[in-house]
Write a protein that holds these residues in place. Structure first.
Motif, PDB file in Angstrom:
ATOM      1  N   VAL A  41     -20.821 -25.955 -28.435  1.00  0.00           N
ATOM      2  CA  VAL A  41     -20.424 -26.486 -27.127  1.00  0.00           C
ATOM      3  C   VAL A  41     -20.624 -25.438 -26.042  1.00  0.00           C
ATOM      4  O   VAL A  41     -21.116 -25.741 -24.940  1.00  0.00           O
ATOM      5  CB  VAL A  41     -18.958 -26.974 -27.178  1.00  0.00           C
ATOM      6  N   LEU A  42     -20.277 -24.199 -26.332  1.00  0.00           N
ATOM      7  CA  LEU A  42     -20.446 -23.133 -25.344  1.00  0.00           C
ATOM      8  C   LEU A  42     -21.916 -22.889 -25.020  1.00  0.00           C
ATOM      9  O   LEU A  42     -22.289 -22.727 -23.852  1.00  0.00           O
ATOM     10  CB  LEU A  42     -19.802 -21.839 -25.859  1.00  0.00           C
ATOM     11  N   GLY A  43     -22.765 -22.854 -26.049  1.00  0.00           N
ATOM     12  CA  GLY A  43     -24.186 -22.637 -25.807  1.00  0.00           C
ATOM     13  C   GLY A  43     -24.813 -23.724 -24.962  1.00  0.00           C
ATOM     14  O   GLY A  43     -25.616 -23.447 -24.063  1.00  0.00           O
ATOM     15  N   LEU A  44     -24.443 -24.969 -25.209  1.00  0.00           N
ATOM     16  CA  LEU A  44     -24.980 -26.081 -24.416  1.00  0.00           C
ATOM     17  C   LEU A  44     -24.420 -26.076 -23.001  1.00  0.00           C
ATOM     18  O   LEU A  44     -25.131 -26.371 -22.037  1.00  0.00           O
ATOM     19  CB  LEU A  44     -24.672 -27.411 -25.104  1.00  0.00           C
ATOM     20  N   ALA A  45     -23.139 -25.746 -22.857  1.00  0.00           N
ATOM     21  CA  ALA A  45     -22.523 -25.741 -21.533  1.00  0.00           C
ATOM     22  C   ALA A  45     -23.083 -24.632 -20.649  1.00  0.00           C
ATOM     23  O   ALA A  45     -23.211 -24.804 -19.436  1.00  0.00           O
ATOM     24  CB  ALA A  45     -21.007 -25.581 -21.663  1.00  0.00           C
ATOM     25  N   LEU A  46     -23.451 -23.504 -21.237  1.00  0.00           N
ATOM     26  CA  LEU A  46     -24.007 -22.401 -20.462  1.00  0.00           C
ATOM     27  C   LEU A  46     -25.377 -22.732 -19.881  1.00  0.00           C
ATOM     28  O   LEU A  46     -25.814 -22.095 -18.919  1.00  0.00           O
ATOM     29  CB  LEU A  46     -24.101 -21.145 -21.331  1.00  0.00           C
ATOM     30  N   VAL A  47     -26.069 -23.708 -20.454  1.00  0.00           N
ATOM     31  CA  VAL A  47     -27.391 -24.098 -19.972  1.00  0.00           C
ATOM     32  C   VAL A  47     -27.330 -25.383 -19.157  1.00  0.00           C
ATOM     33  O   VAL A  47     -27.945 -25.492 -18.087  1.00  0.00           O
ATOM     34  CB  VAL A  47     -28.372 -24.264 -21.151  1.00  0.00           C
ATOM     35  N   TYR A  48     -26.570 -26.370 -19.619  1.00  0.00           N
ATOM     36  CA  TYR A  48     -26.542 -27.685 -18.985  1.00  0.00           C
ATOM     37  C   TYR A  48     -25.555 -27.788 -17.828  1.00  0.00           C
ATOM     38  O   TYR A  48     -25.676 -28.685 -17.001  1.00  0.00           O
ATOM     39  CB  TYR A  48     -26.211 -28.751 -20.023  1.00  0.00           C
ATOM     40  N   GLY A  49     -24.544 -26.924 -17.790  1.00  0.00           N
ATOM     41  CA  GLY A  49     -23.579 -26.994 -16.710  1.00  0.00           C
ATOM     42  C   GLY A  49     -22.251 -27.589 -17.132  1.00  0.00           C
ATOM     43  O   GLY A  49     -22.043 -27.971 -18.299  1.00  0.00           O
ATOM     44  N   HIS A  50     -21.321 -27.690 -16.168  1.00  0.00           N
ATOM     45  CA  HIS A  50     -19.940 -28.072 -16.492  1.00  0.00           C
ATOM     46  C   HIS A  50     -19.800 -29.544 -16.860  1.00  0.00           C
ATOM     47  O   HIS A  50     -19.004 -29.901 -17.721  1.00  0.00           O
ATOM     48  CB  HIS A  50     -19.022 -27.731 -15.319  1.00  0.00           C
ATOM     49  N   THR A  51     -20.584 -30.429 -16.213  1.00  0.00           N
ATOM     50  CA  THR A  51     -20.443 -31.851 -16.519  1.00  0.00           C
ATOM     51  C   THR A  51     -20.903 -32.163 -17.938  1.00  0.00           C
ATOM     52  O   THR A  51     -20.191 -32.802 -18.721  1.00  0.00           O
ATOM     53  CB  THR A  51     -21.246 -32.693 -15.516  1.00  0.00           C
ATOM     54  N   ALA A  52     -22.105 -31.703 -18.272  1.00  0.00           N
ATOM     55  CA  ALA A  52     -22.607 -31.910 -19.629  1.00  0.00           C
ATOM     56  C   ALA A  52     -21.756 -31.162 -20.646  1.00  0.00           C
ATOM     57  O   ALA A  52     -21.541 -31.649 -21.767  1.00  0.00           O
ATOM     58  CB  ALA A  52     -24.060 -31.462 -19.718  1.00  0.00           C
ATOM     59  N   GLY A  53     -21.256 -29.984 -20.260  1.00  0.00           N
ATOM     60  CA  GLY A  53     -20.397 -29.241 -21.180  1.00  0.00           C
ATOM     61  C   GLY A  53     -19.113 -29.988 -21.508  1.00  0.00           C
ATOM     62  O   GLY A  53     -18.655 -29.992 -22.655  1.00  0.00           O
ATOM     63  N   ALA A  54     -18.524 -30.627 -20.502  1.00  0.00           N
ATOM     64  CA  ALA A  54     -17.316 -31.403 -20.749  1.00  0.00           C
ATOM     65  C   ALA A  54     -17.591 -32.618 -21.635  1.00  0.00           C
ATOM     66  O   ALA A  54     -16.809 -32.927 -22.550  1.00  0.00           O
ATOM     67  CB  ALA A  54     -16.712 -31.856 -19.417  1.00  0.00           C
TER      68      ALA A  54
END
Length: 243
Positions: A41-54
């Motif tokens: 989740v952290l790796g994806l959120a660091l690239v995709y941003g806060h909306t996709a991370g949530a």
């Protein structure tokens, strides 16, 4: 438009959940269990941003809540990962890429501590005091240590895959150059018409247009012929009178 994101996120979350349940949960390590799902989740959120991370965090946490051998209320870990994914996505720079590994590692350490505290806090709200019995301080130390040891092998790979999917998505979309070329092609007849009109205006100014030139030439030639014939007739009349 975001099919690549969805496919990559779903596949990574499923694989991480399977490894979490079948391997990491059975290692019998002291204290906490290495949280591979959190690192995904952290790796994806660091690239995709806060909306996709949530969104990714909520779905991943919900799958972890219903996957056996879960022994807690459904939605508890979904809430934790949703908040963690949102907060991690806020650290995404405007350029879209971190210049060093310092910020991601700090995010991992903060997420390991924050997720443990949030999980224990939500458990206290719903009446689950298992974290207190296990020792909250020991869980915080071991969770942070395990996640930091596992993060260099997981987070960079996830971020690289996420960036590659973003590049593929941008390459698949029509670029701005083709649109500008289409606009030029669409408005080419206007530019050509303007060129014709400008050339026509130039020729008109010089008196060299095909039609105008012919009419001017014919008019001048006719005028000269009429002048010559009139002078010839006048000369003949004068000569007759003289005779």
């Amino acid at each position: 438009m975001y099919i690549n994101r969805m496919l990559l996120s779903a596949s990574l979350v499923v694989v991480a959940l399977i490894l979490q349940v079948t391997i990491l949960a059975r290692l019998q390590l002291p204290g906490a269990v290495p949280d591979l799902l959190l690192l995904i989740v952290l790796g994806l959120a660091l690239v995709y941003g806060h909306t996709a991370g949530a969104l990714v965090g909520f779905v991943a946490g919900l799958l972890a809540d219903i996957a056996p051998p879960a022994d807690h209320a459904v939605g508890r870990y979904a809430l934790v990962l949703c908040l963690i994914g949102y907060a991690a996505g806020l650290t995404k720079p405007e350029g879209g890429q971190h210049r060093s590994a310092t910020v991601p590692m700090l995010v991992v350490a903060s997420a390991a501590i924050g997720s443990t505290l949030l999980y224990a806090g939500v458990g206290a709200l719903v009446g689950d005091t298992a974290a207190r019995g296990a020792g909250l301080r020991g869980l915080l130390i071991t969770a942070t240590l395990y996640d930091l040891l596992l993060a260099p092998f997981v987070v960079p790979v996830v971020m690289s895959l996420a960036r590659r999917s973003e590049k593929d998505r941008l390459a698949a979309e029509p670029g701005g150059g083709s649109a500008s070329g289409g606009d030029r092609a669409a408005y080419g007849w206007l530019t050509s018409g303007a060129g014709v009109s400008s050339s026509a205006g130039g020729l008109l100014g010089k008196g060299r247009t095909p039609r105008g030139g012919k009419s001017a030439g014919v008019g001048s030639s006719r005028g000269s012929l009429m002048g010559r014939s009139a002078r010839n007739k006048a000369g003949k009349i004068k000569g007759v009178k003289r005779l």
